[in-house]
Design a protein around this motif. Structure first.
Motif, mmCIF file in Angstrom:
data_model
loop_
_atom_site.group_PDB
_atom_site.id
_atom_site.type_symbol
_atom_site.label_atom_id
_atom_site.label_comp_id
_atom_site.label_asym_id
_atom_site.label_seq_id
_atom_site.Cartn_x
_atom_site.Cartn_y
_atom_site.Cartn_z
ATOM 1 N N THR A 96 0.872 -1.169 0.000
ATOM 2 C CA THR A 96 0.000 0.000 0.000
ATOM 3 C C THR A 96 0.913 1.225 0.000
ATOM 4 O O THR A 96 2.138 1.084 -0.034
ATOM 5 N N LYS A 97 0.338 2.413 0.065
ATOM 6 C CA LYS A 97 1.165 3.620 0.049
ATOM 7 C C LYS A 97 2.072 3.701 1.273
ATOM 8 O O LYS A 97 3.185 4.189 1.188
ATOM 9 N N GLN A 98 1.593 3.245 2.405
ATOM 10 C CA GLN A 98 2.335 3.406 3.655
ATOM 11 C C GLN A 98 3.034 2.136 4.150
ATOM 12 O O GLN A 98 4.012 2.226 4.862
ATOM 13 N N ILE A 99 2.518 0.967 3.775
ATOM 14 C CA ILE A 99 2.981 -0.287 4.386
ATOM 15 C C ILE A 99 3.204 -1.357 3.326
ATOM 16 O O ILE A 99 2.440 -1.478 2.376
ATOM 17 N N ILE A 100 4.248 -2.172 3.542
ATOM 18 C CA ILE A 100 4.478 -3.380 2.751
ATOM 19 C C ILE A 100 4.118 -4.556 3.653
ATOM 20 O O ILE A 100 4.673 -4.702 4.747
ATOM 21 N N TYR A 101 3.176 -5.385 3.224
ATOM 22 C CA TYR A 101 2.755 -6.569 3.968
ATOM 23 C C TYR A 101 3.383 -7.793 3.314
ATOM 24 O O TYR A 101 3.188 -8.028 2.130
ATOM 25 N N ILE A 102 4.112 -8.568 4.096
ATOM 26 C CA ILE A 102 4.686 -9.821 3.587
ATOM 27 C C ILE A 102 3.795 -10.930 4.124
ATOM 28 O O ILE A 102 3.741 -11.175 5.326
ATOM 29 N N MET A 103 3.075 -11.578 3.209
ATOM 30 C CA MET A 103 1.960 -12.424 3.608
ATOM 31 C C MET A 103 2.221 -13.929 3.588
ATOM 32 O O MET A 103 1.746 -14.652 4.442
ATOM 33 N N HIS A 104 2.947 -14.431 2.570
ATOM 34 C CA HIS A 104 3.033 -15.884 2.403
ATOM 35 C C HIS A 104 4.316 -16.253 1.679
ATOM 36 O O HIS A 104 4.797 -15.506 0.832
ATOM 37 N N ILE A 105 4.843 -17.410 2.004
ATOM 38 C CA ILE A 105 5.979 -17.987 1.276
ATOM 39 C C ILE A 105 5.690 -19.464 1.097
ATOM 40 O O ILE A 105 5.087 -20.099 1.967
ATOM 41 N N GLY A 106 6.092 -19.999 -0.042
ATOM 42 C CA GLY A 106 5.891 -21.424 -0.284
ATOM 43 C C GLY A 106 6.185 -21.782 -1.721
ATOM 44 O O GLY A 106 6.659 -20.955 -2.504
ATOM 45 N N ASP A 107 5.888 -23.038 -2.041
ATOM 46 C CA ASP A 107 6.107 -23.458 -3.422
ATOM 47 C C ASP A 107 5.013 -22.869 -4.316
ATOM 48 O O ASP A 107 4.081 -22.221 -3.843
ATOM 49 N N HIS A 108 5.169 -23.075 -5.609
ATOM 50 C CA HIS A 108 4.263 -22.447 -6.566
ATOM 51 C C HIS A 108 2.804 -22.822 -6.306
ATOM 52 O O HIS A 108 1.924 -21.963 -6.355
ATOM 53 N N GLU A 109 2.545 -24.093 -5.993
ATOM 54 C CA GLU A 109 1.170 -24.544 -5.796
ATOM 55 C C GLU A 109 0.536 -23.910 -4.556
ATOM 56 O O GLU A 109 -0.614 -23.487 -4.587
ATOM 57 N N SER A 110 1.292 -23.846 -3.455
ATOM 58 C CA SER A 110 0.711 -23.261 -2.240
ATOM 59 C C SER A 110 0.482 -21.758 -2.401
ATOM 60 O O SER A 110 -0.509 -21.228 -1.909
ATOM 61 N N CYS A 111 1.384 -21.086 -3.108
ATOM 62 C CA CYS A 111 1.192 -19.650 -3.351
ATOM 63 C C CYS A 111 0.012 -19.408 -4.284
ATOM 64 O O CYS A 111 -0.764 -18.472 -4.088
#
Length: 161
Positions: free
Chosen positions: A78-93
């Motif tokens: 967003t303009k003010q914040i970067i949210y790091i939400m998920h990491i994983g293999d291609h299928e889980s993402c």
């Protein structure tokens, strides 16, 4: 320019699980940690060694980082914040993106770990970049630039001929 980085609580568990595995998952987790650290420090993606970042249309302002060997890191900016939400293999993402399609997964009641981005004159870029420690291309090392006047003569001759 974003001022904060928020990490989803599940992200640390996912990173730890990937680091405990052998080969590709542990390498991808290390790359993700470099990207996250670069974001927190306000450095560009080049400083973190990032090679590719692509936006995804399923979730608004979503970026997928290619960590190699089919692993991805999903962020929302967003303009003010970067949210790091998920990491994983291609299928889980892909499943995570489908489950959160047309939603705002970063606007939840879940308490996220927040980091303030250090002051840096250059904003974090989400563009495709090459690592600064890569070797220069052959052309960059051995060929000198051709002056504009010669290029104009050559191309005018090609067009006229």
């Amino acid at each position: 320019m974003a001022f904060e980085v928020h990490l989803h609580p599940k992200l640390e568990r996912q990173l730890t699980a990937m680091e405990g595995q052998a080969n590709a998952p542990s390498i991808a987790a290390g790359r993700a940690r470099k990207i996250i650290e670069a974001m927190i420090q306000g450095r560009t993606s080049q400083a973190s060694g990032l090679f590719r970042a692509r936006s995804d249309a399923r979730v608004k302002n979503c970026w997928k980082y290619d960590l190699g060997a089919g692993y991805r890191l999903i962020c929302i900016r967003t303009k003010q914040i970067i949210y790091i939400m998920h990491i994983g293999d291609h299928e889980s993402c892909d499943a995570w993106l489908n489950n959160n399609s047309k939603k705002q997964p970063h606007n939840t009641e879940i308490k996220m770990t927040a980091f303030t981005i250090c002051d840096n004159p250059a904003p974090f870029d989400f563009q495709t970049a090459q690592s600064p420690d890569r070797k220069p291309a052959f052309d960059d090392q051995f060929l000198t630039p051709i002056p504009q006047e010669y290029l104009r003569k050559v191309f005018c001759g090609l067009v006229a001929g």
